[in-house]
Design an enzyme around this catalytic site. Structure first.
Site, PDB file in Angstrom:
ATOM      1  N   GLY B 203     -15.855  -8.907   9.761  1.00  0.00           N
ATOM      2  CA  GLY B 203     -15.362  -7.801   9.096  1.00  0.00           C
ATOM      3  C   GLY B 203     -14.095  -7.508   8.718  1.00  0.00           C
ATOM      4  CG  LEU B 229     -18.159 -11.448   4.806  1.00  0.00           C
ATOM      5  CD1 LEU B 229     -17.370 -12.139   3.633  1.00  0.00           C
ATOM      6  CD2 LEU B 229     -18.168  -9.711   4.767  1.00  0.00           C
ATOM      7  CG  ASP B 230     -16.430 -12.933   8.037  1.00  0.00           C
ATOM      8  OD1 ASP B 230     -15.753 -13.304   7.273  1.00  0.00           O
ATOM      9  OD2 ASP B 230     -16.417 -11.437   8.151  1.00  0.00           O
ATOM     10  CD  GLU B 231     -22.743 -14.800  10.580  1.00  0.00           C
ATOM     11  OE1 GLU B 231     -22.950 -15.815  11.304  1.00  0.00           O
ATOM     12  OE2 GLU B 231     -23.010 -13.653  10.937  1.00  0.00           O
TER      13      GLU B 231
END
Lengths: 287, 287, 287, 287
Positions: B203, B229-231
């Site tokens: 995040g 997101l961010d995965e």
């Protein structure tokens, strides 16, 4: 190590004149500053300092210096510790089945690398499980634990800590979670090694989590134990590169090397009074 | 790079005989294997391979080899890609205000380090904001975005991607979250640089989170963009040591160096067909 | 950076009372110590210190502090430097054909990361050769050199240094060896980047030497220039892992990344008065 | 480790068809390739390969495969080795006074990390000097040495090597220089750990040399022993950051950690047949 060497660490609200006051006190007491490091935390307005000094011939005795420092500490509202390096810290080692960190700490102690007295080794497993490590004459305490007997087991460890005047407890891959109450009693003097690069992969089986996520580096984290699991102030971390070829077992193997060097460094920093707590963080005056 | 060099990457269910089949095919087509790497994922039973080869004099033309590979791929249920290295990948760079990754990628491209064609630069900020980077004659597209116009802006980027036959989109510190639909369209060909060592500090403002937590190393992560997101699958990560002295601004500064080298390596790996997707993970055949 | 901040660095024969004298002087002058680091070289008996401080309201003016410090320096036989951080150092950049270090330093300066004024760029090659770097309005001096004209060329560089009041000369992959006389004039204020991990692979073509020897890591070294080629005091070094797959060209490519970050760190340390000479070695007070 | 697993390593003049020939041979013998890595040395025109495979049910017996490989080797002028992983290499450890590498290797062997049989420990010092390491039941041979008795002592070690069918000799900080003749006998199967980042600081007291020179990183190098002291083919190297604060004693301490992990990695690579000699260099097929 030089004779009559002592280490002073302190923290207090920042204000002009602290360094001058400390250095003047030591100079007037007939001491020579061998090393000094300081840190101003601008965010919190707190000042941190570590001073290594030795008494010159004709210098004032340690007790007199201690009294003068205590007086100064009151004036500046300092939290401080003052220790003659000749008085080594007393350390208890807790371990479960994996003994690579234990073996490493004991070896470093044997060759004189870690300045400590080992007060004993506690395990929830029988001595026969620690088969790859030569414990020599070190006192070994087998204190098995179940959910039902946890309170009694921790009470017994606490009794040993007090009886042996233990300064520091090291969880060298001790796979039991300390109760909140026990953690609180050991605040600032119990170091754990977690086998991940925190805050990534908290909790159980971090290498399996890391493998699952497909990270390209794995790590380990040494931190002070607090009631919040895996959330305590971090003292030291390190990582190593891995690849898609590494199975979880490979990560466990590579991780052992990271764990033992991270824990050894953290313990060393603590033994040399290099670590000062700063809320949920640490100030580490590295050599 | 040698003449007539091509790169074949493939993945398929593992079974005996794949390497023999591929290497025999190439040998019989008059090709010489310059480099080959493979990986068996024991957990999933999937096999991955990257082969670099060149055609010897008298070897069969590329199209004929491509047809033979396609036939083989059908037999082994392979997903594959085959590319002549002379045909460089076409890359679009997206950026917001911080242009250190952009400047770095462009410089590496200018000196011939990254084998790519840049199809254009897209920013949600005006060109004047990219003041420290020499964009030269590269097409620049200012496509501002608000919550209301996001759908239109992404449609416009998509139009540019298609128009310019872009193979790879690089989010070089592009601080907008792509919509799920847009992420899906770009699956496996959009690389983002996240300024933390994932999975830690997902995040916003990861350096501030890292400072808050008191970690002793900070990192950056290059990954393929997915709707989560961010995965997305991680391609490359790296870290650097920090200390209690570092303010969040220091972390931002130190982080810039990590970000740009991690992103450059990930882009290079992708451009050289070294990265093969393996579910939510990547296989990276490193040189 | 705070207002009225100044940095004092000093070295002198060690004796008790130095820290007390310095910190008391600053306290009495109405200054607050923001950071202080010190080092006792036990071998040589020399003491080194770096103090960052700012004047509080009502504090004495900089000139008065400078006078008091000069007096103290005389008493303790100190070599010292005192600089208000608002006065940035003036830096001249020398380069030959490879401009990756130059481009990197200029970019870092543009985004405000390196606190310096660039007084000019000197190259033995024409400006057209520095094609990948945006020099903007920076003064560029093409000063070609041959064995016959070396003396004149160095005299011209020296004239430029004096004319522009340059404090620091950076050899950003400047592939000419400075004459002994010129090196002597620039003692302690000329930083070179050598593309090997010194003392390994001195002299020409270090990456080829490294490839030949089969080392598993390559490195770069930033050092002060002295008449002894590649023997000057080392400021910073770093390395990266390579493998048998890497050709000399790969080493050159990987090396560029090491060179530019090692040089940038060394320059930064110098610009922030973190480096103090200690004979043929350096003391670097790292942040 | 899987059943019936074997490792084939080979090197030969490069020419098209090698991979096809090897993989087809194994396929037709009823084997499955688990891992394969290869390397073309463009400079020398030599090809290197490592293949890990296991026999499937109904596959040909090991001897038959060995015979087929030998035939192939003749056709391609290959140097090769073929080993069933169930047959562990037999290792003799030589040590002088510093036992940190010895203790580390033995611990790794005890917990099953290093696949080897230890045939004995040889020291030029009495067993009492190896006080910090638990040798357990491992055969220990005290073979003192002087300039006069060196020839006899080496003859005795050689006798032990032959008697115990030792495959690999590890100089785990054995501080005697092997004679040229003895080095020649052990070519390619004797690993030494040198306590510097070669080629820097050859010879005696490398940490003191490093301290003297003022380098910012120290390292260690594991290499095969050759008659040219400290010039043998390098298998593995690593480094760690130091500072001006570090005394020679600190370097010795920090160096111990580097030495033991570099040596352990090199030994592991050798035990797993990952290292192939390439003239004065090595090809290391890393996992």
């Amino acid at each position: 190590m030089l004779e009559h060497t002592a280490i002073l660490t302190l923290s207090c609200p920042n204000r002009p004149g602290i360094v001058a006051a400390v250095s003047t006190l030591l100079f007037e007491a007939g001491c020579n500053i061998l090393d000094a490091q300081q840190f101003d935390d601008i965010e919190t307005g707190r000042f941190f300092m570590r001073v290594v000094f030795n008494r010159l011939e004709g210098g004032r005795p340690h007790d007199a210096i201690a009294a003068a420092v205590a007086e100064l500490a009151e004036r500046f509202a300092m939290a401080f510790s003052l220790r003659e390096t000749a008085r080594k810290k007393r350390v208890m080692l807790l371990v479960s089945k994996f003994d690579h960190c234990l073996a490493d700490l004991i070896y470093r102690w044997r060759i004189g690398e870690l300045p400590m007295e080992i007060t004993g080794i506690v395990s929830n497993h029988a001595r026969a499980h620690i088969a790859s490590t030569d414990l020599g004459d070190l006192p070994f305490h087998h204190l098995p634990v179940t959910r039902q007997t946890k309170m009694e087991q921790e009470a017994e460890i606490w009794r040993l800590i007090q009886e042996t005047r233990t300064d520091l407890v090291v969880l060298a891959r001790y796979m039991q979670i300390l109760s909140d109450g026990f953690s609180a009693k050991l605040a600032g003097r119990c170091i754990n090694i977690h086998h991940s690069f925190l805050p990534g992969f908290k909790g159980a089986k971090p290498y399996h989590q890391a493998h699952e996520r497909g990270v390209k580096l794995i790590g380990a984290t040494a931190h002070y134990v607090t009631p919040d699991l895996d959330e305590g102030p971090i003292i030291e971390q390190d990582v190593e590169r891995i690849s898609h070829r590494d199975t979880p077992d490979d990560l466990v193997r590579k991780g052992r090397d990271i764990e033992r060097r991270v824990l050894a460094r953290a313990v060393r920093h603590h033994l040399e009074d290099r670590v000062v707590l700063n809320g949920q963080k640490t100030v580490v005056f590295i050599d």
